[in-house]
Scaffold this active site. Structure first.
Site, PDB file in Angstrom:
ATOM      1  N   ARG A 133       0.827  -1.229   0.000  1.00 48.16           N
ATOM      2  CA  ARG A 133       0.000   0.000   0.000  1.00 48.16           C
ATOM      3  C   ARG A 133       0.849   1.262   0.000  1.00 48.16           C
ATOM      4  NH1 ARG A 133      -2.717  -3.328   3.645  1.00 48.16           N
ATOM      5  NH2 ARG A 133      -4.558  -4.265   2.718  1.00 48.16           N
ATOM      6  N   LYS A 162       3.087  11.855 -10.482  1.00 43.49           N
ATOM      7  CA  LYS A 162       2.130  11.128 -11.319  1.00 43.49           C
ATOM      8  C   LYS A 162       2.757   9.797 -11.712  1.00 43.49           C
ATOM      9  CE  LYS A 162      -0.799  14.605 -13.474  1.00 43.49           C
ATOM     10  NZ  LYS A 162      -1.202  15.250 -14.737  1.00 43.49           N
ATOM     11  N   GLU A 202       8.979  18.815 -25.211  1.00 42.82           N
ATOM     12  CA  GLU A 202       8.268  18.996 -23.929  1.00 42.82           C
ATOM     13  C   GLU A 202       8.783  20.261 -23.229  1.00 42.82           C
ATOM     14  OE1 GLU A 202       6.038  16.212 -22.916  1.00 42.82           O
ATOM     15  OE2 GLU A 202       5.267  17.720 -21.539  1.00 42.82           O
ATOM     16  N   LYS A 219       8.046  23.358 -12.836  1.00 41.49           N
ATOM     17  CA  LYS A 219       7.153  22.231 -12.535  1.00 41.49           C
ATOM     18  C   LYS A 219       6.979  22.080 -11.036  1.00 41.49           C
ATOM     19  CE  LYS A 219       5.427  17.792 -13.227  1.00 41.49           C
ATOM     20  NZ  LYS A 219       5.220  16.647 -14.050  1.00 41.49           N
ATOM     21  N   GLU A 234      -3.904  18.372  -9.436  1.00 41.12           N
ATOM     22  CA  GLU A 234      -4.435  18.902 -10.693  1.00 41.12           C
ATOM     23  C   GLU A 234      -5.885  19.355 -10.572  1.00 41.12           C
ATOM     24  OE1 GLU A 234      -2.790  17.066 -14.232  1.00 41.12           O
ATOM     25  OE2 GLU A 234      -4.628  17.549 -15.303  1.00 41.12           O
ATOM     26  N   ARG A 255      -2.137  22.998 -12.265  1.00 40.08           N
ATOM     27  CA  ARG A 255      -1.322  21.895 -12.810  1.00 40.08           C
ATOM     28  C   ARG A 255      -1.766  21.498 -14.213  1.00 40.08           C
ATOM     29  NH1 ARG A 255       1.291  16.664  -9.717  1.00 40.08           N
ATOM     30  NH2 ARG A 255       2.238  15.774 -11.580  1.00 40.08           N
ATOM     31  N   ASN A 258      -0.354  20.554 -19.264  1.00 42.04           N
ATOM     32  CA  ASN A 258      -0.849  19.793 -20.427  1.00 42.04           C
ATOM     33  C   ASN A 258      -0.890  20.653 -21.687  1.00 42.04           C
ATOM     34  OD1 ASN A 258      -1.279  17.541 -18.753  1.00 42.04           O
ATOM     35  ND2 ASN A 258      -3.240  18.407 -18.094  1.00 42.04           N
ATOM     36  N   HIS A 288      -0.900  19.186 -25.218  1.00 37.85           N
ATOM     37  CA  HIS A 288      -1.093  17.753 -25.066  1.00 37.85           C
ATOM     38  C   HIS A 288      -2.411  17.233 -25.639  1.00 37.85           C
ATOM     39  CE1 HIS A 288       2.446  18.081 -22.651  1.00 37.85           C
ATOM     40  NE2 HIS A 288       2.409  16.840 -22.246  1.00 37.85           N
ATOM     41  N   HIS A 334      -1.852  13.892 -27.627  1.00 44.64           N
ATOM     42  CA  HIS A 334      -2.330  12.557 -27.261  1.00 44.64           C
ATOM     43  C   HIS A 334      -3.119  11.930 -28.413  1.00 44.64           C
ATOM     44  CE1 HIS A 334      -1.920  13.539 -22.722  1.00 44.64           C
ATOM     45  NE2 HIS A 334      -0.843  12.943 -23.185  1.00 44.64           N
ATOM     46  N   HIS A 387       5.950  10.931 -27.835  1.00 43.98           N
ATOM     47  CA  HIS A 387       5.220  11.914 -27.043  1.00 43.98           C
ATOM     48  C   HIS A 387       5.770  13.340 -27.216  1.00 43.98           C
ATOM     49  CE1 HIS A 387       2.820  13.524 -23.798  1.00 43.98           C
ATOM     50  NE2 HIS A 387       3.915  13.979 -23.219  1.00 43.98           N
TER      51      HIS A 387
HETATM   52  N1  GLY Z   1       3.068  15.667 -16.912  1.00 44.21           N
HETATM   53  C1  GLY Z   1       2.097  16.563 -16.414  1.00 44.21           C
HETATM   54  C2  GLY Z   1       1.996  16.564 -14.936  1.00 44.21           C
HETATM   55  O1  GLY Z   1       2.831  16.028 -14.262  1.00 44.21           O
HETATM   56  O2  GLY Z   1       1.062  17.104 -14.406  1.00 44.21           O
END
Ligand code: GLY
Length: 347
Positions: free
Chosen positions: A119, A141, A183, A211, A221, A225, A229, A232, A236, A248
């Site tokens: 967990r 993420k 990116e 970031k 997010e 946040r 994107n 993106h 995507h 990507h």
């Molecule tokens: N790659 C986008 C984020 O980490 O929110």
């Protein structure tokens, strides 16, 4: 950020889960200091092709190595199950730690395995690709793909530290470097600053800092946040419609240019700002990307509508005179007009 000799430390402020992103040549040597106290076993998760010199040397720990496959097909729940079985066989307890060494796929998979095993056990990342250094490894993420979509199963699981090993960029394949630069271009527009003239190590650190600040402000997010994107939504869709033949970061570079056209069509930015997107993506980042041939416009639009970031309708992050904003409910007519303008400019 704190500069100490050749190493730059960027803090990610998250209360008692705060951690450092160390950027520099030899950053992998910082991993030992990032491990949680009390850890006795370290499971290093990596891929074939990642040079062994980038695996941290961790004296005094029982270290095991776990190799995951290359390619999106291995970013799967069966890889997570296999890793967790291996962790159990290696005797990892809740006090122990996973170290992911590699690019974004490794940090996503190692992070999710760490988030799931017992967990949740600690994870530290050693980022060896530009894309992982400036995005994937930072911010917690993690996740894998299922047949219904990319990264559809995962968890927010912050690492205990991230080492951005700049040595690894010297041997990074050119295409992967271009993906990272694609990116990286998004940060230019998120922060509305031109850091393209900085040395690469400083650019990486500045992107990591942008970031880190966004993640500190909005870990899950709920708001700002989502600006990460930028570019993106189309990216995507292109990845899916090319069956991932377009990588990507390449797709993001194209997605940034398209987002500029769309913002222009919607009257949000002027043509000079569209040109600025081309300058950054094409000239400064050395990208000569074109839209892949043979893509069906209606299929692309349908794929954009299925993007998991979409809210109740097709949602884009779009530029404006006030900076980037999340814009839901973009009209299909505007999307089509911008696709036409985009393909005319590229041809
Ligand atoms: N790659 C986008 C984020 O980490 O929110």
């Amino acid at each position: 950020m704190v500069v100490m000799g050749d190493m730059i430390d960027v803090p990610v402020e998250l209360g008692d889960r705060s951690y450092l992103v160390a950027v520099g040549h030899g950053a992998r040597s910082r991993v030992a200091s990032m491990l949680p106290s009390g850890a006795k076993r370290v499971a290093i998760v990596t891929q074939e092709g990642i040079p062994s010199e980038y695996l941290p040397h961790l004296d005094g720990y029982a270290v095991t190595h776990h190799i995951i496959g290359n390619g999106e097909a291995h970013k799967s729940l069966s890889t997570i199950e296999k890793l967790c079985s291996e962790f159990a066989q290696a005797g990892l307890t809740r006090a122990d730690v996973v170290v992911g060494v590699g690019g974004g796929m490794v940090t996503d998979v190692a992070g999710f395995a760490a988030a799931s095993y017992h967990r949740g056990i600690a994870v530290v990342h050693v980022a060896t690709t530009l894309l992982a250094m400036i995005d994937a490894a930072i911010g917690g993420k993690t996740g894998v793909n299922i047949a219904e979509g990319k990264n559809l199963v995962g968890a927010f699981w912050q690492p205990h530290g991230v080492a951005c090993e700049m040595d690894a960029l010297a041997t990074l394949p050119e295409r992967e470097m271009r993906c990272g630069l694609g990116e990286m271009a998004k940060y230019h527009f998120i922060a509305r600053e031109d850091f393209t003239a900085l040395p690469l190590v400083d650019r990486v650190a500045r992107c990591a800092e942008i970031k880190a600040n966004i993640v500190s402000a909005d870990e899950r997010e709920g708001g700002v946040r989502a600006l990460l994107n930028y570019g993106h939504t189309l990216a995507h869709a292109i990845e899916i419609e090319t069956n991932f033949a377009m990588a990507h970061g390449e797709a993001v570079a194209i997605g940034l240019l398209y987002a500029a056209h769309l913002a222009h069509v919607m009257g949000r930015i002027d043509s000079a700002r569209v040109d600025e997107h081309y300058r950054v993506v094409n000239e400064v980042y050395g990208s000569d990307l074109v839209m892949p041939a043979g893509l069906d416009e209606s299929r692309l639009i349908a794929a954009m509508g299925r993007d998991k970031k979409a809210l109740e309708s097709i949602t884009f992050v779009l530029d404006s005179v006030n900076g980037l904003e999340v814009v839901p409910g973009v009209l299909e007519a505007d999307i089509r007009t911008a696709l036409t303008a985009f393909s005319q400019r590229l041809s």
